[in-house]
Write an enzyme that holds these catalytic residues in place. Structure first.
Site, PDB file in Angstrom:
ATOM      1  N   HIS A 140      -2.817 -34.830 -13.483  1.00 35.66           N
ATOM      2  CA  HIS A 140      -4.114 -34.355 -13.983  1.00 35.66           C
ATOM      3  C   HIS A 140      -4.558 -33.064 -13.304  1.00 35.66           C
ATOM      4  O   HIS A 140      -5.459 -32.392 -13.789  1.00 35.66           O
ATOM      5  CB  HIS A 140      -5.166 -35.461 -13.794  1.00 35.66           C
ATOM      6  CG  HIS A 140      -4.917 -36.640 -14.693  1.00 35.66           C
ATOM      7  ND1 HIS A 140      -5.692 -36.923 -15.792  1.00 35.66           N
ATOM      8  CD2 HIS A 140      -3.949 -37.590 -14.673  1.00 35.66           C
ATOM      9  CE1 HIS A 140      -5.226 -37.999 -16.405  1.00 35.66           C
ATOM     10  NE2 HIS A 140      -4.166 -38.430 -15.738  1.00 35.66           N
ATOM     11  N   ASP A 343      -8.746 -25.633 -11.895  1.00 32.11           N
ATOM     12  CA  ASP A 343      -8.955 -26.981 -12.427  1.00 32.11           C
ATOM     13  C   ASP A 343      -7.799 -27.324 -13.357  1.00 32.11           C
ATOM     14  O   ASP A 343      -7.348 -26.468 -14.125  1.00 32.11           O
ATOM     15  CB  ASP A 343     -10.261 -27.001 -13.245  1.00 32.11           C
ATOM     16  CG  ASP A 343     -10.947 -28.352 -13.193  1.00 32.11           C
ATOM     17  OD1 ASP A 343     -10.236 -29.357 -13.003  1.00 32.11           O
ATOM     18  OD2 ASP A 343     -12.176 -28.402 -13.338  1.00 32.11           O
TER      19      ASP A 343
HETATM   20  P1  ADP Z   1     -12.461 -34.012 -12.575  1.00 35.66           P
HETATM   21  O1  ADP Z   1     -11.480 -34.912 -13.251  1.00 35.66           O
HETATM   22  O2  ADP Z   1     -11.850 -33.045 -11.604  1.00 35.66           O
HETATM   23  O3  ADP Z   1     -13.607 -34.724 -11.963  1.00 35.66           O
HETATM   24  P2  ADP Z   1     -13.308 -33.229 -15.275  1.00 35.66           P
HETATM   25  O4  ADP Z   1     -14.323 -32.214 -15.696  1.00 35.66           O
HETATM   26  O5  ADP Z   1     -12.030 -33.146 -16.000  1.00 35.66           O
HETATM   27  O6  ADP Z   1     -13.121 -33.074 -13.707  1.00 35.66           O
HETATM   28  O7  ADP Z   1     -13.883 -34.673 -15.517  1.00 35.66           O
HETATM   29  C1  ADP Z   1     -15.070 -35.096 -14.963  1.00 35.66           C
HETATM   30  C2  ADP Z   1     -15.588 -36.309 -15.739  1.00 35.66           C
HETATM   31  O8  ADP Z   1     -16.562 -36.964 -14.958  1.00 35.66           O
HETATM   32  C3  ADP Z   1     -16.276 -35.914 -17.037  1.00 35.66           C
HETATM   33  O9  ADP Z   1     -16.037 -36.897 -17.996  1.00 35.66           O
HETATM   34  C4  ADP Z   1     -17.752 -35.864 -16.644  1.00 35.66           C
HETATM   35  O10 ADP Z   1     -18.632 -36.157 -17.686  1.00 35.66           O
HETATM   36  C5  ADP Z   1     -17.824 -36.915 -15.586  1.00 35.66           C
HETATM   37  N1  ADP Z   1     -18.839 -36.546 -14.578  1.00 35.66           N
HETATM   38  C6  ADP Z   1     -18.773 -35.533 -13.683  1.00 35.66           C
HETATM   39  N2  ADP Z   1     -19.889 -35.478 -12.936  1.00 35.66           N
HETATM   40  C7  ADP Z   1     -20.681 -36.480 -13.365  1.00 35.66           C
HETATM   41  C8  ADP Z   1     -21.967 -36.947 -13.007  1.00 35.66           C
HETATM   42  N3  ADP Z   1     -22.671 -36.383 -12.030  1.00 35.66           N
HETATM   43  N4  ADP Z   1     -22.475 -38.013 -13.668  1.00 35.66           N
HETATM   44  C9  ADP Z   1     -21.751 -38.601 -14.654  1.00 35.66           C
HETATM   45  N5  ADP Z   1     -20.542 -38.202 -15.050  1.00 35.66           N
HETATM   46  C10 ADP Z   1     -20.006 -37.159 -14.418  1.00 35.66           C
END
Ligand code: ADP
Length: 450
Positions: A140, A343
């Site tokens: 990922h 990312d």
């Molecule tokens: P990573 O996998 O590095 O965390 P991504 O952007 O691919 O980054 O995925 C993050 C996921 O987590 C998304 O589905 C996002 O909606 C969720 N997310 C991130 N921050 C929050 C938050 N503060 N509250 C709820 N969901 C979150």
């Protein structure tokens, strides 16, 4: 896993497991259990099992090798590598124990899909135990560059681990190119015509499968949200950021870019508010504590300098929020600021697009370094996250963009994420995996006959 998942891997796979069924196996810190059997958990719509980690394993394997060596290395932050003696051994040993504990659950017709940098050695451990099933891996995160891989003490392990898979899925073409380059320069590998890389008599089979979201479902959730929210004054123009509080997400850079916008904007424009929701993550790792401190400091500085009665420039919320509420926030926001320094993909960018009203959509500002840029660069305003001037200009363009242009940009992005959604991702990965495994099994049986 908590009620509100805030990591891309968990969010994506939960949906897949709910629709397809199967067994989800992971690890869990639990010092009360000292054996190495899998314990079953109530997984709702699918089965869940966990291998219990002792505190020393959690420290050396999870916080240590996985998150203080592999994570920074895979994100180009070799300056943050925190290599301590014994961590690699703990990483290898947890993977070996997980393979041993899992072995009895595997039946002949199972397909095994291993996810992410915590479990890279798992296939090679399963193969040692005689497992011949199709085994695929999906990374990922970004795949590291050659110069980053040179910082690994035991580079050769990567070749041993990755070549045990029938398919190595990566997020983007950028990652496939990085893997080819590493195999070529570090392991002396050569590309074969079918896409495999042959290194020292072993094959690694990489391909890119950009991970998607449940686009249609998320769109409906956002649409169904009641107008938000007493916390955000009606008429207040809003920029939204949603990230785990990880140094790779570049939150201090984002805030400095927003600060530059506040400095640059014409005094006649009504200023935007940046709503940043940053979920806590890996708080036991020192580098994460540092980025949190830095962010709190910048927030104080910017708000101290630019706040007025009735206007707070940055609303910084350090917690997870429920997904349906998040969908409503995305829809309410005029602009999304998605500016990671690097990312693997970034699902937030895709969620923001899915949540928009197609008749009056917001604008996505996206970092060139996000994996999502390969799919969304046509519709997004692209920025260099390291350059506050670039972020400031993009905010100003987004804030003054005509509705016509917003609709046009949004339409092309929506088409992309609706076509390549999470179901497409799962289906294409698993089909390729089964094809590759069938080819391996056929090849092995020909060798046995010969
Ligand atoms: P990573 O996998 O590095 O965390 P991504 O952007 O691919 O980054 O995925 C993050 C996921 O987590 C998304 O589905 C996002 O909606 C969720 N997310 C991130 N921050 C929050 C938050 N503060 N509250 C709820 N969901 C979150």
């Amino acid at each position: 896993m908590g009620q509100t998942a805030s990591g891309g891997l968990v969010v994506a796979l939960q949906k897949t497991m709910e629709s397809q069924g199967g067994v989800w196996i992971g690890t869990k810190l639990d010092e009360s259990i000292s054996d190495h059997f899998l314990k079953e958990y109530d997984g709702g719509k699918f089965d869940r099992h966990a291998l219990h980690l002792q505190p020393s394993e959690y420290n050396d394997y999870y916080l240590g090798y996985a998150n203080s060596v592999l994570w920074p290395l895979f994100h180009g932050r070799t300056d943050l590598l925190d290599v301590a003696h014994g961590q690699l051994a703990a990483y290898a040993s947890v993977n070996q124990k997980l393979a041993e504990a899992t072995r009895h659950l595997i039946t002949d017709d199972d397909t095994i899909w291993i996810h992410d940098y915590h479990f890279i050695p798992l296939a090679s451990e399963l193969r040692k135990l005689g497992v011949q099933n199709p085994i695929g891996f999906f990374l990922h995160t970004p795949f590291p560059t050659t110069s980053d891989v040179h910082a690994l003490t035991h580079k050769r392990n990567l070749l041993d681990w990755l070549s045990a898979y029938d398919l190595v899925g990566l997020q983007t073409q950028r990652d496939v190119s990085a893997m080819i380059e590493v195999c070529r320069t570090v392991f002396g590998g050569q590309m074969l015509s079918d896409g495999r890389i042959r290194c020292q008599g072993r094959d690694i089979w990489p391909a890119s499968f950009p991970i998607g979201i449940e686009a249609e479902n998320f769109r409906r959730t956002a649409e169904a949200q009641k107008p938000l929210a007493p916390q955000i004054a009606s008429g207040q123009r809003l920029l939204i950021g949603v990230d785990r509080l990880d140094y790779s997400k570049g939150l201090p850079h984002k805030f400095r870019g927003f600060q530059r916008y506040l400095e640059d904007r014409a005094s006649s424009d009504s200023p935007l508010t940046l709503l940043q929701i940053a979920s806590p993550t890996r708080e036991d790792v020192e580098a994460y504590q540092e980025v949190r401190r830095e962010l709190e400091q910048i927030t104080g500085q910017v708000n101290g300098r630019f706040a007025e009665l009735g206007y707070i420039p940055i609303q910084y919320i350090h917690r997870s929020v429920p997904r349906d509420y998040l969908a409503g926030l995305y829809r309410r926001a005029d602009i999304a600021l998605v500016t990671p320094l690097i990312d693997g993909m970034n699902l937030v960018a895709k969620e923001y697009i899915a949540a928009q009203d197609p008749a009056d959509p917001g604008v996505l500002i996206l970092s060139e370094a996000a994996g999502a840029a390969e799919q969304l660069k046509v519709g997004a305003l692209m920025v260099n996250p390291f350059d506050p001037g670039s972020v400031s200009e993009a905010i100003q363009s987004a804030a003054s963009m005509s509705r016509e242009e917003r609709i046009e940009r949004h339409q092309s992005q929506w088409n992309e994420i609706a076509r390549h959604d999470v179901h497409w991702w799962t289906g294409t990965f698993l089909n390729s995996l089964k094809r590759n495994a069938a080819q391996r099994i056929e090849h092995d049986s020909i060798l046995r006959l010969a």
